[in-house]
Design an enzyme around this catalytic site. Structure first.
Site, PDB file in Angstrom:
ATOM      1  CE1 TYR A  24      -5.689  -0.896  -0.926  1.00 33.46           C
ATOM      2  CE2 TYR A  24      -7.877  -1.734  -0.403  1.00 33.46           C
ATOM      3  CZ  TYR A  24      -6.590  -1.414  -0.010  1.00 33.46           C
ATOM      4  OH  TYR A  24      -6.192  -1.624   1.289  1.00 33.46           O
ATOM      5  CG  LEU A  25      -5.104  -7.502  -3.406  1.00 31.63           C
ATOM      6  CD1 LEU A  25      -6.270  -8.403  -3.797  1.00 31.63           C
ATOM      7  CD2 LEU A  25      -3.780  -8.128  -3.809  1.00 31.63           C
ATOM      8  CB  ALA A  26      -9.259  -5.494   0.295  1.00 35.51           C
ATOM      9  CE1 TYR A  27      -2.742  -7.893   3.730  1.00 35.84           C
ATOM     10  CE2 TYR A  27      -2.719  -6.806   1.584  1.00 35.84           C
ATOM     11  CZ  TYR A  27      -2.230  -6.931   2.867  1.00 35.84           C
ATOM     12  OH  TYR A  27      -1.241  -6.089   3.303  1.00 35.84           O
ATOM     13  N   GLY A  28      -7.228  -8.045   4.060  1.00 34.38           N
ATOM     14  CA  GLY A  28      -7.452  -8.042   5.502  1.00 34.38           C
ATOM     15  C   GLY A  28      -8.896  -7.711   5.835  1.00 34.38           C
ATOM     16  CB  SER A  29     -10.397  -5.550   8.433  1.00 35.41           C
ATOM     17  OG  SER A  29      -9.694  -4.355   8.138  1.00 35.41           O
ATOM     18  CD  GLU A 116      -5.916   0.731   5.076  1.00 36.22           C
ATOM     19  OE1 GLU A 116      -5.140   0.389   5.993  1.00 36.22           O
ATOM     20  OE2 GLU A 116      -7.053   0.255   4.954  1.00 36.22           O
ATOM     21  CE1 TYR A 164      -7.718  -6.341  10.872  1.00 42.81           C
ATOM     22  CE2 TYR A 164      -6.877  -8.574  10.581  1.00 42.81           C
ATOM     23  CZ  TYR A 164      -6.988  -7.269  10.147  1.00 42.81           C
ATOM     24  OH  TYR A 164      -6.394  -6.888   8.968  1.00 42.81           O
TER      25      TYR A 164
END
Length: 264
Positions: A24-29, A116, A164
């Site tokens: 799973y690719l996370a790019y935010g918080s 999400e 954030y």
């Protein structure tokens, strides 16, 4: 657009019943491993800093005016001819998205989909991601990572809150992402309230909208199926809630209380 990126439907069989671990690719918080693990009680099996060509970081995912105006998002773009490397400082315009890929168990992967929004706000993708070496150089390895973007976006200038942005910046440092990328995140402005009218606007939105939104997202988490997908009425309700809130802001709120998404 970049070859290799596959756009999925939230109801796609690809998401329904995973039997093996998935990236799973996370790019935010969710860059922050501490928040990612503690908040959702998830334990990644592996973690890699990666880069995906053909996606770029944006802040056009609408939240709540005056409180959390924008969240991180990504969009499909033509990849730049000159790819990321330690010698080419990150400028935010190279047609690439940098993030952290977490290898998750099937159960934890579905937990992410539910948390999400249960498919009420996102578009899932599968993207080929290249892990980075310790020095920031692109490796030859490629992993297929699932990620989420929000197709319903805000146009024009808008910023995420300082709270954030600090999550992103601290997460990038925690994950030892390349220094040029951390500098890029540090350069992005954040939304700040600078007037009394905006303070009143914030209070109005806290009182009028936040209780209902918090209840709504708790209902989403409870009603989302084992595949991480919420029922269609939940999707319609979300569209109505956010459409009404932002519609009233555009028609009335920003004129009465001042800018709720772009002042800095």
């Amino acid at each position: 657009m970049a070859s290799g990126i596959q756009v999925l439907s939230p109801t796609s069989p690809e998401l329904a019943a995973p039997t093996e671990p998935r990236w799973y690719l996370a790019y935010g918080s969710n860059l922050s491993a501490t928040g990612f693990v503690v908040k959702r009680n998830i334990t990644p099996l592996d973690t890699k800093v990666v880069i995906v060509d053909g996606l770029t970081l944006t802040f056009d995912n609408p939240g709540v005016p005056y409180i959390e105006p924008r969240f991180a998002n990504c969009r499909l773009v033509e990849p730049a001819a000159e790819q990321w490397s330690p010698e080419n400082p990150w400028m935010g315009d190279r047609g690439s998205l940098m993030g952290v890929a977490y290898l998750l168990s099937p159960a934890d992967f579905l937990t992410i989909l539910r948390s999400e929004g249960g498919g009420t706000s996102y578009q899932p993708l599968i993207a080929p991601a290249a892990p980075l070496a310790a020095d920031g150089a692109r490796t030859q390895q490629v992993i297929n990572a699932y990620t989420l973007l929000t197709p319903t976006t805000r146009r024009g200038t808008g910023y995420a809150s300082l709270r954030y942005m600090n999550l992103l910046r601290n997460g990038a440092r925690e994950q030892h992402m390349p220094e040029p990328y951390i500098a890029y995140l540090d350069s992005i402005p954040s939304y700040r309230i600078t007037s009394f009218r905006q303070k009143i606007g914030r209070l109005v939105h806290i009182v009028v909208w936040m209780p209902g939104l918090l209840v709504f997202f708790r209902i989403v988490a409870r009603l989302s199926s084992k595949t991480g997908r919420a029922p269609k009425p939940i999707l319609w309700t979300r569209r109505a809630l956010f459409g009404t809130m932002w519609g009233l802001y555009d028609l009335l709120g920003k004129w009465v209380f001042g800018d709720g998404e772009a002042s800095s």
